[in-house]
Scaffold this motif. Structure first.
Motif, short mmCIF file in Angstrom:
data_model
loop_
_atom_site.label_atom_id
_atom_site.label_comp_id
_atom_site.label_asym_id
_atom_site.label_seq_id
_atom_site.Cartn_x
_atom_site.Cartn_y
_atom_site.Cartn_z
N TYR A 83 9.01 3.25 -9.61
CA TYR A 83 7.62 2.83 -9.51
C TYR A 83 6.67 4.01 -9.67
O TYR A 83 5.64 3.91 -10.36
N GLY A 129 -1.04 1.45 -11.05
CA GLY A 129 0.28 1.69 -10.47
C GLY A 129 0.23 2.60 -9.26
O GLY A 129 0.94 2.37 -8.28
N TYR A 155 1.26 1.44 -5.51
CA TYR A 155 2.60 1.99 -5.29
C TYR A 155 3.15 1.64 -3.91
O TYR A 155 4.28 1.15 -3.79
N LYS A 164 4.05 -2.08 -3.46
CA LYS A 164 5.15 -2.50 -4.33
C LYS A 164 6.48 -1.91 -3.86
O LYS A 164 7.50 -2.61 -3.80
#
Length: 390
Positions: A308, A324, A328, A331
């Motif tokens: 990730y 992202g 992060y 996730k």
């Protein structure tokens, strides 16, 4: 010193992330508290899910792993004197795991960093992340009597449970979840042929045992021991005798014993820290989460963090996209908690608990009976063991 990414921790997670970033032109510096020899002397797990193996290949570090690693399509659970096999290939849509020692994996990553002149600085002391909520964080450290500083865009904390990175997150921000188990695993590494070509997980009234392997000539065995036990309390002979007691006769009769190359006790702990991001600091692997080794999720959970974070940093530097990075922690934690659940379930199903009631023991027996009577349960176990999708 100036770099884009400063990685605290030179274990497999930190080295893998540095290698992946390097291949995309993103420079980094890795700071490691121990010597290289000490890092390579650590004996750790060797069951890699397919996602981790794919990351190693992406990092151009998978050649020896693919040559020497052993593909396992299943494993065995011993209980009530018999063996039942978990067919990973059948119940996970053709997936498998790869058995390859973490020491060898780390050796491959070190070799790759050397080939590319990657910056890995060992024996650093007094490491201190600074300015994490600013646009210009830094990491200071001491090597010998010399003070040094790394200015960077991002700081990656891959320095394990006892590292400084997580401690840099203020107590009012950080929330920690922890469960300590009243036992550990006494592990013995020996230069002997494995008792089985596939891993054997053994549930026994005297305690859990695991027969694992590193190669056709190198075996790794574990037995559950009370958390108060010391390695010094166990001779090689006592270990082998206790392991044999906990295995079905059909397995114990094939056991080849020998002198220990390494022997240690690993305590069992479940731990999660939230969030995994604070400003420009991102936690990876054991710095943020630990699982009991029963389900082989520890190193593999760290690999998903690397996956990730690598893609998030790539999007940031190549496209100016911070989606992202911003997502992060959420996730990574979503997958971390699934790994926690699976490891907790495997640990509770296969270990003997000193304070267990007769009721609890009957539930354990029923859990195993249900597992082998239900294809849905077998699919769930296999899906988690080979690794959930990133």
């Amino acid at each position: 010193m100036k770099t884009r990414v400063c990685i605290i921790g030179g274990g497999p997670s930190g080295l893998l992330l540095a290698q992946l970033l390097h291949l995309q032109g993103i420079d980094s510096v890795v700071l490691e508290r121990q010597s290289r020899e000490h890092v390579l002397g650590r004996i750790r797990a060797g069951v890699l899910e397919h996602g981790f193996a794919a990351l190693m290949r992406l990092a151009r570090c998978g050649t020896r792993m693919d040559q020497e690693g052993q593909i396992h399509h299943g494993f065995l659970i011993a209980h009530e004197g018999r063996l039942d096999r978990i067919d990973l290939h059948k119940y996970s849509a053709g997936s498998s795991v790869l058995v390859y020692g973490q020491t060898e994996l780390t050796r491959d990553l070190y070799a790759a960093r050397e080939r590319m002149n990657g910056s890995v600085i060992h024996d650093v002391q007094a490491v201190q992340p600074q300015g994490l909520t600013s646009a210009s964080p830094a990491v200071t450290y001491r090597i010998g009597q010399e003070l040094a500083r790394v200015d960077c865009d991002f700081v990656i904390g891959a320095d394990g449970f006892h590292g400084v990175s997580r401690q840099a997150i203020p107590p009012g921000v950080l929330k920690e979840y922890e469960k300590l188990y009243p036992f550990g695993w006494l592990g013995l590494l020996s230069r002997t042929p494995p008792v089985s070509p596939e891993l054997v997980y053994a549930k026994h009234p005297r305690g859990f045992a695991l027969c694992s392997l590193r190669s056709p000539q190198l075996s790794r065995y574990y037995i559950q021991v009370p958390s108060s036990e010391r390695v010094e309390d166990w001779s090689d002979e006592a270990f082998w005798a206790e392991l044999e007691r906990r295995l079905p006769r059909s397995v114990a009769d094939k056991l080849v014993t020998g002198a220990a190359i390494e022997k240690s006790i690993a305590p069992l702990r479940s731990f999660v820290a939230e969030p995994m991001r604070y400003g420009r600091l991102f936690l990876v692997g054991d710095a943020a989460h630990i699982v009991p080794p029963t389900g082989a999720r520890g190193l593999n959970s760290a690999a998903s963090d690397v996956h990730y974070l690598y893609h998030a940093l790539l999007a940031h530097y190549q496209n100016g996209d911070d989606t992202g990075l911003d997502g992060y922690s959420a996730k990574a934690l979503a997958r971390v908690w699934k790994a926690q659940r699976f490891s907790w379930w495997m640990t509770n199903m296969l270990h003997s608990f000193p304070d267990a009631l007769a009721y609890d023991q009957r539930l354990q027996d029923t859990e195993l009976a249900y597992l082998f009577s239900s294809e849905a349960a077998l699919r769930s176990l296999a899906e988690n063991y080979v690794g959930l999708p990133f």
